[in-house]
Design a protein around this motif. Structure first.
Motif, mmCIF file in Angstrom:
data_model
loop_
_atom_site.group_PDB
_atom_site.id
_atom_site.type_symbol
_atom_site.label_atom_id
_atom_site.label_comp_id
_atom_site.label_asym_id
_atom_site.label_seq_id
_atom_site.Cartn_x
_atom_site.Cartn_y
_atom_site.Cartn_z
ATOM 1 N N THR A 177 -0.387 -14.225 2.586
ATOM 2 C CA THR A 177 -1.055 -15.334 3.267
ATOM 3 C C THR A 177 -0.398 -15.691 4.596
ATOM 4 O OG1 THR A 177 0.257 -16.941 2.041
ATOM 5 C CG2 THR A 177 -1.883 -16.349 1.119
ATOM 6 N N SER B 177 -2.763 -7.570 7.139
ATOM 7 C CA SER B 177 -4.118 -7.128 6.816
ATOM 8 C C SER B 177 -4.357 -7.111 5.306
ATOM 9 C CB SER B 177 -4.387 -5.742 7.408
ATOM 10 O OG SER B 177 -3.652 -4.749 6.704
ATOM 11 N N HIS B 178 -3.295 -7.253 4.520
ATOM 12 C CA HIS B 178 -3.422 -7.253 3.061
ATOM 13 C C HIS B 178 -3.775 -8.655 2.563
ATOM 14 C CE1 HIS B 178 -1.922 -3.158 2.562
ATOM 15 N NE2 HIS B 178 -1.086 -3.447 3.553
ATOM 16 N N ASP B 179 -4.774 -8.721 1.705
ATOM 17 C CA ASP B 179 -5.226 -10.015 1.184
ATOM 18 C C ASP B 179 -4.146 -10.744 0.399
ATOM 19 O OD1 ASP B 179 -7.741 -9.683 2.289
ATOM 20 O OD2 ASP B 179 -8.587 -8.797 0.462
ATOM 21 N N SER B 180 -3.222 -10.017 -0.194
ATOM 22 C CA SER B 180 -2.187 -10.646 -1.022
ATOM 23 C C SER B 180 -1.171 -11.446 -0.205
ATOM 24 C CB SER B 180 -1.450 -9.598 -1.856
ATOM 25 O OG SER B 180 -0.786 -8.669 -1.011
ATOM 26 N N SER C 127 0.873 -1.177 0.000
ATOM 27 C CA SER C 127 0.000 0.000 0.000
ATOM 28 C C SER C 127 0.908 1.224 0.000
ATOM 29 C CB SER C 127 -0.911 0.007 1.241
ATOM 30 O OG SER C 127 -0.146 0.253 2.410
ATOM 31 N N ASN D 201 -4.259 -11.376 12.646
ATOM 32 C CA ASN D 201 -5.206 -11.252 11.526
ATOM 33 C C ASN D 201 -5.551 -12.607 10.921
ATOM 34 O OD1 ASN D 201 -5.772 -8.494 11.459
ATOM 35 N ND2 ASN D 201 -3.881 -8.055 10.361
ATOM 36 N N ASN D 202 -5.595 -13.638 11.754
ATOM 37 C CA ASN D 202 -5.906 -14.999 11.308
ATOM 38 C C ASN D 202 -4.921 -15.546 10.280
ATOM 39 O OD1 ASN D 202 -8.243 -15.354 12.952
ATOM 40 N ND2 ASN D 202 -9.329 -13.985 11.556
ATOM 41 N N LYS D 203 -3.702 -15.030 10.309
ATOM 42 C CA LYS D 203 -2.646 -15.511 9.423
ATOM 43 C C LYS D 203 -1.432 -15.867 10.275
ATOM 44 C CE LYS D 203 -4.217 -12.661 5.593
ATOM 45 N NZ LYS D 203 -3.853 -11.579 4.662
#
Length: 123
Positions: A89, A84-87, A46, A108-110
């Motif tokens: 994992t 927090s970025h979808d890219s 970002s 963040n569940n990662k």
């Protein structure tokens, strides 16, 4: 290289030569090149988030963040933002501070993987 476990073995078995974080980035980059690991360096996630490296593995795009100094809480804020970025994992933190192996294993569940560099040759 296909798995996060293989990446961890590589981080653990490598002999690092560095004086500062930029030197460590160069050492990691040379390690990726020598082991024919496709990577991207200083990836802009970002306007404010730039991660040191990304590596494509079987679980998706894994971010690699390097730290040789700084505060634990600052790093936690930074990696929380990255995750927090979808890219991204998962994230691998590689560094020298004593607290590297004590950061959470998940945000963040990662998942967050860690490798503390215990020894190295400081130029």
């Amino acid at each position: 290289m296909k798995t996060i476990e293989e990446l961890g073995i590589l981080f653990s078995s490598h002999k690092y030569r560095f004086y500062n974080e930029k030197d460590l980035q160069f050492a990691i980059e040379q390690m990726f090149i020598a082991n024919e690991i496709p990577y991207e360096r200083e990836v802009r996630l970002s306007n404010k988030d730039i991660i040191d490296f990304t590596v494509e593995l079987d679980i998706g795009k894994v971010g690699v963040e390097l730290k040789i100094d700084g505060a634990r809480n600052a790093l936690l804020r930074q990696i929380n933002s990255y995750l927090s970025h979808d890219s991204i994992t998962a994230l691998y933190v590689v560094g020298t501070p004593y607290w590297v192996n004590n950061i959470p294993i998940q945000l963040n569940n990662k998942f967050i993987y860690r490798h503390r560099i215990n020894t190295g040759i400081f130029c």
